[in-house]
Each structure stands twice: as structure tokens, then as C-alpha cells.
Design an enzyme around this catalytic site. Structure first.
Site, short mmCIF file in Angstrom:
data_model
loop_
_atom_site.label_atom_id
_atom_site.label_comp_id
_atom_site.label_asym_id
_atom_site.label_seq_id
_atom_site.Cartn_x
_atom_site.Cartn_y
_atom_site.Cartn_z
N SER A 1 34.34 -34.83 18.67
CA SER A 1 33.05 -34.16 18.46
C SER A 1 32.21 -34.26 19.73
O SER A 1 31.54 -33.29 20.12
CB SER A 1 32.31 -34.79 17.28
OG SER A 1 33.07 -34.63 16.11
N ARG A 59 45.30 -39.22 17.13
CA ARG A 59 45.37 -38.15 18.13
C ARG A 59 46.34 -38.50 19.25
O ARG A 59 47.08 -37.68 19.73
CB ARG A 59 43.98 -37.86 18.73
CG ARG A 59 43.05 -37.18 17.74
CD ARG A 59 41.64 -37.20 18.22
NE ARG A 59 41.21 -38.58 18.40
CZ ARG A 59 40.10 -38.94 19.02
NH1 ARG A 59 39.30 -38.03 19.52
NH2 ARG A 59 39.78 -40.21 19.12
N LYS A 106 26.56 -44.36 17.51
CA LYS A 106 26.53 -43.01 18.09
C LYS A 106 25.20 -42.33 17.81
O LYS A 106 24.64 -42.46 16.72
CB LYS A 106 27.66 -42.16 17.49
CG LYS A 106 29.04 -42.66 17.83
CD LYS A 106 30.10 -41.80 17.16
CE LYS A 106 31.48 -42.35 17.45
NZ LYS A 106 32.52 -41.61 16.71
N HIS A 118 39.44 -31.99 12.67
CA HIS A 118 39.13 -32.59 11.35
C HIS A 118 39.62 -31.66 10.22
O HIS A 118 40.21 -32.12 9.25
CB HIS A 118 37.62 -32.79 11.18
CG HIS A 118 36.99 -33.75 12.15
ND1 HIS A 118 35.90 -33.43 12.91
CD2 HIS A 118 37.28 -35.03 12.47
CE1 HIS A 118 35.54 -34.47 13.64
NE2 HIS A 118 36.37 -35.45 13.40
N1 COA Z 1 40.48 -33.98 15.47
C1 COA Z 1 39.45 -33.94 16.31
N2 COA Z 1 38.64 -34.99 16.58
C2 COA Z 1 38.94 -36.12 15.95
C3 COA Z 1 40.00 -36.25 15.07
C4 COA Z 1 40.78 -35.12 14.83
N3 COA Z 1 41.82 -35.12 13.99
N4 COA Z 1 40.04 -37.50 14.63
C5 COA Z 1 39.03 -38.15 15.19
N5 COA Z 1 38.37 -37.30 16.00
C6 COA Z 1 37.22 -37.63 16.84
C7 COA Z 1 35.95 -37.77 16.07
O1 COA Z 1 35.25 -36.55 16.05
C8 COA Z 1 35.21 -38.82 16.84
O2 COA Z 1 34.52 -38.17 17.90
P1 COA Z 1 33.19 -38.80 18.51
O3 COA Z 1 33.55 -40.19 18.96
O4 COA Z 1 32.88 -37.90 19.62
O5 COA Z 1 32.18 -38.80 17.39
C9 COA Z 1 36.31 -39.66 17.49
O6 COA Z 1 37.48 -38.88 17.41
C10 COA Z 1 36.54 -40.97 16.80
O7 COA Z 1 36.81 -40.69 15.42
P2 COA Z 1 36.63 -41.81 14.34
O8 COA Z 1 37.32 -43.03 14.78
O9 COA Z 1 37.03 -41.22 13.02
O10 COA Z 1 35.08 -42.12 14.43
P3 COA Z 1 33.97 -41.74 13.44
O11 COA Z 1 32.67 -42.19 14.02
O12 COA Z 1 34.04 -40.32 13.07
O13 COA Z 1 34.33 -42.60 12.13
C11 COA Z 1 34.36 -44.63 10.85
C12 COA Z 1 34.56 -43.99 12.21
C13 COA Z 1 33.09 -44.17 10.23
C14 COA Z 1 35.46 -44.21 9.91
C15 COA Z 1 34.38 -46.16 11.04
O14 COA Z 1 33.45 -46.47 12.07
C16 COA Z 1 33.99 -46.90 9.79
O15 COA Z 1 34.82 -47.11 8.92
N6 COA Z 1 32.72 -47.29 9.68
C17 COA Z 1 32.18 -47.98 8.50
C18 COA Z 1 31.78 -49.40 8.80
C19 COA Z 1 32.95 -50.32 8.55
O16 COA Z 1 33.54 -50.36 7.49
N7 COA Z 1 33.28 -51.10 9.59
C20 COA Z 1 34.37 -52.04 9.53
C21 COA Z 1 35.67 -51.35 9.85
S1 COA Z 1 37.01 -52.46 9.71
#
Ligand code: COA
Length: 161
Positions: free
Chosen positions: A130, A91, A42, A18
Site C-alpha cells: 500500500s 510476497r 503506520k 490484497h
Molecule cells: N498484495 C499487495 N500488498 C500486500 C500483500 C499482497 N498480497 N500482502 C501484504 N501487502 C502489503 C500491505 O499492503 C502492507 O503495506 P504497507 O506496509 O505499505 O501498509 C505490507 O505489505 C505489510 O502487510 P502486512 O504485514 O499485512 O501489514 P498490515 O499493517 O497490513 O497488517 C497486521 C499487519 C495488522 C496483520 C499485524 O500487525 C497484526 O496482527 N496486528 C495486530 C496486533 C497484534 O496482534 N500483534 C501481535 C502479533 S504476534
């Protein structure tokens, strides 16, 4: 014209993957907000306040980065705060299908022109999440180099409770 970007996620906890993206995105835009959202799918280890503090500590040297929290739809938050850009990290190819679905749905929901910009995660962090970091750490594995040293301390303090 000032360009404002949002990098949203659950950050439970923030990792070097991140942080790599935050650093690179902060060089591309005038203001970058790291937006913490509670993902109901989660089970979080850290509270939002703890996440905020952790992100603040690791971004303290990047002057154009701010930390906020929000809930509900990402697009509603983008509309309300008038971001120009949403940053997402890719990723591996497995991220692509989910990301394109989200980006296209969000595009329908934005009330003005907002681009979703994808940055490739640096290869040394392309395998981490994470969850995998928490799992390895909780089972006694070494995750140094994958999270900033101060985050390791937060994690150690958390599991000692
Ligand atoms: N380096 C390391 N880890 C990374 C990474 C990076 N560059 N990019 C992503 N990851 C990891 C994250 O830590 C996360 O790990 P986890 O699943 O163990 O928690 C995983 O990859 C998935 O990342 P991400 O897709 O960004 O999930 P998130 O839960 O952190 O965020 C939201 C997702 C919040 C952005 C998305 O769910 C959202 O927009 N929610 C709002 C509700 C909404 O609008 N919904 C309609 C969408 S159309």
C-alpha cells in the site's frame, strides 16, 4: 462444519494484491472476514470508515466476504469471533521471517485450534505494498492495474482535498 477465515491488515488502501488473496481465500472457506486494523506503527491516509467502504465496493461480487474492524491483538479477535483460520499472504522470502514470528506468537495466544494459512501472492503483485502505491501515486506516477479502478478514484479524491 462452517469454516470461518480472517484476513487482517491495514489496507491503506486495498490493492489488487490484497483483492487477489481475498478472492482466492473466499473460494477456500465458507466465510471470509476482511478485518481492518489500525496499525499504530503506520500513518494512515484513509480513515477506517473509508477503508471499509473501499473494501465493500471491491468485494461486492463475492457473497461470502464481510468487512469488519477490530483493534488490539489479532489473536484476541480470533478467539472472540471464533475464526478457524487466519490467512496471510507471502510476497517474497523477506516476508517469511516476520510472518513465521507472528504466526508462532499468535499460535500461543489462540485459545483453540486455529491455523495460519499462507497463500503465495500472485507474481504480478508480489512487489507492491500500500505504501509504495501511495508514494508513486502522490508523486504523479501511474498505478493503474495495481489497484481497482474505484480505489484510484478514492485516492484521487483524497489528494485533491
Ligand atoms: N498484495 C499487495 N500488498 C500486500 C500483500 C499482497 N498480497 N500482502 C501484504 N501487502 C502489503 C500491505 O499492503 C502492507 O503495506 P504497507 O506496509 O505499505 O501498509 C505490507 O505489505 C505489510 O502487510 P502486512 O504485514 O499485512 O501489514 P498490515 O499493517 O497490513 O497488517 C497486521 C499487519 C495488522 C496483520 C499485524 O500487525 C497484526 O496482527 N496486528 C495486530 C496486533 C497484534 O496482534 N500483534 C501481535 C502479533 S504476534
Amino acid at each position: 462444519m462452517i469454516k470461518k477465515a480472517l484476513y487482517a491488515g491495514s489496507f491503506d488502501p486495498i490493492t489488487n494484491g490484497h483483492l487477489d488473496l481475498i478472492t482466492r481465500a473466499s473460494e477456500l472457506y465458507d466465510e471470509l472476514v476482511v478485518g481492518i486494523i489500525t496499525n499504530p506503527a503506520k500513518k494512515a491516509l484513509f480513515s477506517v470508515e473509508e477503508k471499509k467502504e473501499m473494501i465493500r465496493q471491491v468485494t461486492t461480487d463475492i457473497p461470502n466476504v464481510a468487512v469488519e474492524e477490530f483493534d488490539g491483538l489479532l489473536a484476541s479477535y480470533v478467539n472472540k469471533r471464533e475464526f478457524d483460520v487466519v490467512i496471510r499472504g507471502l510476497r517474497a522470502t523477506v516476508d517469511f521471517e516476520y510472518e513465521i514470528q507472528m504466526a508462532q506468537m499468535n499460535a500461543r495466544l489462540f485459545n483453540r485450534k486455529v491455523e495460519t494459512i499462507f497463500l503465495m501472492t500472485s507474481p504480478e503483485y508480489s512487489f507492491i505494498s500500500s505504501s509504495i502505491i501511495k508514494e508513486v501515486f502522490l508523486l504523479g506516477g501511474d498505478v493503474s492495474g495495481l489497484v481497482p479502478p474505484c480505489i484510484l478514484k478514492f485516492m484521487a479524491a483524497k489528494i485533491s482535498k
